[in-house]
Design a protein around this motif. Structure first.
Motif, PDB file in Angstrom:
ATOM      1  N   ILE A  87     -13.079   1.552  -5.772  1.00 37.11           N
ATOM      2  CA  ILE A  87     -12.193   2.256  -6.487  1.00 37.11           C
ATOM      3  C   ILE A  87     -11.027   2.154  -5.455  1.00 37.11           C
ATOM      4  CG2 ILE A  87     -11.216   4.434  -7.433  1.00 37.11           C
ATOM      5  CD1 ILE A  87     -14.506   4.915  -8.346  1.00 37.11           C
ATOM      6  N   CYS A  88     -10.995   2.359  -4.149  1.00 35.07           N
ATOM      7  CA  CYS A  88      -9.845   2.708  -3.559  1.00 35.07           C
ATOM      8  C   CYS A  88      -9.252   1.193  -3.297  1.00 35.07           C
ATOM      9  CB  CYS A  88     -10.391   3.173  -2.255  1.00 35.07           C
ATOM     10  SG  CYS A  88     -10.427   4.763  -1.963  1.00 35.07           S
ATOM     11  N   MET A  89     -10.039   0.231  -3.234  1.00 38.41           N
ATOM     12  CA  MET A  89      -9.515  -1.018  -3.279  1.00 38.41           C
ATOM     13  C   MET A  89      -8.562  -1.365  -4.721  1.00 38.41           C
ATOM     14  SD  MET A  89     -10.032  -2.867  -0.626  1.00 38.41           S
ATOM     15  CE  MET A  89     -10.566  -4.792  -1.159  1.00 38.41           C
ATOM     16  N   PHE A  90      -9.173  -1.137  -5.764  1.00 42.67           N
ATOM     17  CA  PHE A  90      -8.383  -1.334  -7.062  1.00 42.67           C
ATOM     18  C   PHE A  90      -7.134  -0.548  -7.239  1.00 42.67           C
ATOM     19  CE2 PHE A  90     -12.386  -3.377  -8.466  1.00 42.67           C
ATOM     20  CZ  PHE A  90     -12.005  -4.426  -9.014  1.00 42.67           C
ATOM     21  N   VAL A  91      -7.334   0.849  -6.823  1.00 40.73           N
ATOM     22  CA  VAL A  91      -5.984   1.575  -6.760  1.00 40.73           C
ATOM     23  C   VAL A  91      -4.990   1.115  -5.874  1.00 40.73           C
ATOM     24  CG1 VAL A  91      -5.185   3.970  -6.635  1.00 40.73           C
ATOM     25  CG2 VAL A  91      -7.481   3.576  -7.647  1.00 40.73           C
ATOM     26  N   VAL A  92      -5.245   1.133  -4.566  1.00 36.08           N
ATOM     27  CA  VAL A  92      -4.232   0.432  -3.780  1.00 36.08           C
ATOM     28  C   VAL A  92      -3.751  -0.914  -4.233  1.00 36.08           C
ATOM     29  CG1 VAL A  92      -3.794  -0.390  -1.533  1.00 36.08           C
ATOM     30  CG2 VAL A  92      -5.098   1.831  -1.825  1.00 36.08           C
ATOM     31  N   ALA A  93      -4.573  -1.812  -4.609  1.00 34.77           N
ATOM     32  CA  ALA A  93      -4.161  -3.125  -4.994  1.00 34.77           C
ATOM     33  C   ALA A  93      -3.074  -2.911  -6.397  1.00 34.77           C
ATOM     34  CB  ALA A  93      -5.120  -4.032  -5.517  1.00 34.77           C
ATOM     35  N   ARG A  94      -3.388  -2.030  -7.163  1.00 33.24           N
ATOM     36  CA  ARG A  94      -2.587  -1.848  -8.407  1.00 33.24           C
ATOM     37  C   ARG A  94      -1.318  -1.230  -7.919  1.00 33.24           C
ATOM     38  NH1 ARG A  94      -0.586  -3.970 -12.307  1.00 33.24           N
ATOM     39  NH2 ARG A  94       0.084  -2.452 -13.858  1.00 33.24           N
ATOM     40  N   ILE A  95      -1.305  -0.200  -6.821  1.00 33.86           N
ATOM     41  CA  ILE A  95      -0.203   0.408  -6.466  1.00 33.86           C
ATOM     42  C   ILE A  95       0.768  -0.507  -5.764  1.00 33.86           C
ATOM     43  CG2 ILE A  95       0.977   2.152  -5.004  1.00 33.86           C
ATOM     44  CD1 ILE A  95      -1.665   3.800  -5.649  1.00 33.86           C
ATOM     45  N   THR A  96       0.129  -1.465  -5.036  1.00 37.26           N
ATOM     46  CA  THR A  96       0.923  -2.480  -4.010  1.00 37.26           C
ATOM     47  C   THR A  96       1.473  -3.636  -4.833  1.00 37.26           C
ATOM     48  OG1 THR A  96      -0.981  -3.361  -3.205  1.00 37.26           O
ATOM     49  CG2 THR A  96       0.154  -1.570  -2.098  1.00 37.26           C
ATOM     50  N   THR A  97       1.008  -3.823  -6.054  1.00 36.19           N
ATOM     51  CA  THR A  97       1.247  -5.059  -6.878  1.00 36.19           C
ATOM     52  C   THR A  97       2.733  -4.985  -7.351  1.00 36.19           C
ATOM     53  OG1 THR A  97      -0.904  -5.308  -7.768  1.00 36.19           O
ATOM     54  CG2 THR A  97       0.642  -6.387  -9.049  1.00 36.19           C
ATOM     55  N   LEU A  98       3.608  -5.989  -7.223  1.00 30.42           N
ATOM     56  CA  LEU A  98       4.782  -6.137  -7.726  1.00 30.42           C
ATOM     57  C   LEU A  98       5.087  -7.252  -8.652  1.00 30.42           C
ATOM     58  CD1 LEU A  98       6.389  -6.594  -3.976  1.00 30.42           C
ATOM     59  CD2 LEU A  98       6.419  -4.503  -5.279  1.00 30.42           C
ATOM     60  N   ASP A  99       5.937  -7.156  -9.381  1.00 32.52           N
ATOM     61  CA  ASP A  99       6.247  -7.724 -10.592  1.00 32.52           C
ATOM     62  C   ASP A  99       7.721  -8.284 -10.666  1.00 32.52           C
ATOM     63  OD1 ASP A  99       5.646  -9.283 -12.761  1.00 32.52           O
ATOM     64  OD2 ASP A  99       5.864  -7.825 -14.304  1.00 32.52           O
ATOM     65  N   ILE A 100       7.935  -8.996  -9.726  1.00 36.15           N
ATOM     66  CA  ILE A 100       9.477  -9.576  -9.659  1.00 36.15           C
ATOM     67  C   ILE A 100       9.456 -10.956 -10.394  1.00 36.15           C
ATOM     68  CG2 ILE A 100      11.272 -10.479  -7.970  1.00 36.15           C
ATOM     69  CD1 ILE A 100      10.380  -8.237  -6.250  1.00 36.15           C
ATOM     70  N   ALA A 101      10.174 -11.248 -11.224  1.00 37.94           N
ATOM     71  CA  ALA A 101      10.172 -12.297 -11.852  1.00 37.94           C
ATOM     72  C   ALA A 101      10.925 -13.491 -11.471  1.00 37.94           C
ATOM     73  CB  ALA A 101      11.022 -12.167 -13.197  1.00 37.94           C
ATOM     74  N   GLU A 102      10.646 -14.872 -11.725  1.00 31.09           N
ATOM     75  CA  GLU A 102      11.171 -15.909 -10.967  1.00 31.09           C
ATOM     76  C   GLU A 102      12.532 -15.903 -11.436  1.00 31.09           C
ATOM     77  OE1 GLU A 102       9.605 -18.447  -9.364  1.00 31.09           O
ATOM     78  OE2 GLU A 102       7.725 -17.594  -9.526  1.00 31.09           O
ATOM     79  N   GLY A 103      13.466 -16.282 -10.040  1.00 35.36           N
ATOM     80  CA  GLY A 103      14.695 -16.117 -10.126  1.00 35.36           C
ATOM     81  C   GLY A 103      15.445 -14.984  -9.766  1.00 35.36           C
ATOM     82  N   GLU A 104      14.837 -13.812  -9.705  1.00 37.61           N
ATOM     83  CA  GLU A 104      15.246 -12.632  -9.134  1.00 37.61           C
ATOM     84  C   GLU A 104      15.207 -12.558  -7.728  1.00 37.61           C
ATOM     85  OE1 GLU A 104      13.818  -8.977 -10.544  1.00 37.61           O
ATOM     86  OE2 GLU A 104      13.328  -9.899 -12.756  1.00 37.61           O
ATOM     87  N   ASP A 105      15.819 -11.540  -7.057  1.00 38.79           N
ATOM     88  CA  ASP A 105      15.852 -11.478  -5.617  1.00 38.79           C
ATOM     89  C   ASP A 105      14.400 -10.939  -5.179  1.00 38.79           C
ATOM     90  OD1 ASP A 105      18.575 -12.109  -5.220  1.00 38.79           O
ATOM     91  OD2 ASP A 105      19.130 -10.097  -5.267  1.00 38.79           O
ATOM     92  N   THR A 106      13.928 -11.731  -3.874  1.00 39.11           N
ATOM     93  CA  THR A 106      12.787 -11.252  -3.782  1.00 39.11           C
ATOM     94  C   THR A 106      12.808 -10.079  -2.679  1.00 39.11           C
ATOM     95  OG1 THR A 106      12.774 -12.644  -1.557  1.00 39.11           O
ATOM     96  CG2 THR A 106      11.676 -13.524  -3.663  1.00 39.11           C
ATOM     97  N   ILE A 107      11.538  -9.364  -2.448  1.00 44.57           N
ATOM     98  CA  ILE A 107      11.639  -8.149  -1.711  1.00 44.57           C
ATOM     99  C   ILE A 107      11.777  -8.951  -0.028  1.00 44.57           C
ATOM    100  CG2 ILE A 107       9.384  -7.933  -1.682  1.00 44.57           C
ATOM    101  CD1 ILE A 107       9.759  -5.116  -1.714  1.00 44.57           C
ATOM    102  N   PHE A 108      12.724  -7.905   0.613  1.00 44.89           N
ATOM    103  CA  PHE A 108      12.687  -8.270   1.997  1.00 44.89           C
ATOM    104  C   PHE A 108      13.138  -9.638   2.105  1.00 44.89           C
ATOM    105  CE2 PHE A 108       8.697  -5.481   2.096  1.00 44.89           C
ATOM    106  CZ  PHE A 108       9.418  -4.227   2.222  1.00 44.89           C
ATOM    107  N   GLY A 109      13.805 -10.178   1.230  1.00 46.80           N
ATOM    108  CA  GLY A 109      14.307 -11.399   1.304  1.00 46.80           C
ATOM    109  C   GLY A 109      13.366 -12.645   1.830  1.00 46.80           C
TER     110      GLY A 109
END
Length: 92
Positions: A17-39
């Protein structure tokens, strides 16, 4: 001795459960063409978008670190009130 199997099953359920919760929290949804996180590059950004980074960090911190601390300092580890609560949670 009688509750060992229940504890092991409860521990695995808690870790999963901890694995799924943390994976879901840390999942990002940045579309193609947008600026990436941390460059970072788009390939690394796609890896961040999957949530596997959070699962990897959870595995290292949530599983391995506790085992090392528990084996190095067993009495201090088991006398910690937080550990008592986690053990009781796993025994439910």
């Amino acid at each position: 001795g009688r509750n060992l199997q229940a504890f092991l099953i409860g521990r695995q359920i808690c870790v999963t459960i901890c694995m799924f919760v943390v994976a879901r929290i840390t999942t990002l949804d940045i579309a193609e063409g947008e600026d990436t996180i941390f460059g970072v590059s788009s390939g690394l950004q796609n890896f961040f978008n999957t949530g596997l980074l959070g699962a990897l960090i959870t595995t290292i911190v949530g599983s391995l670190a506790w085992r090392i601390i528990g084996s190095s300092f067993p009495l201090a580890f088991l006398s910690n009130p937080l550990i008592y609560v986690i053990i009781r949670l796993c025994l439910l």
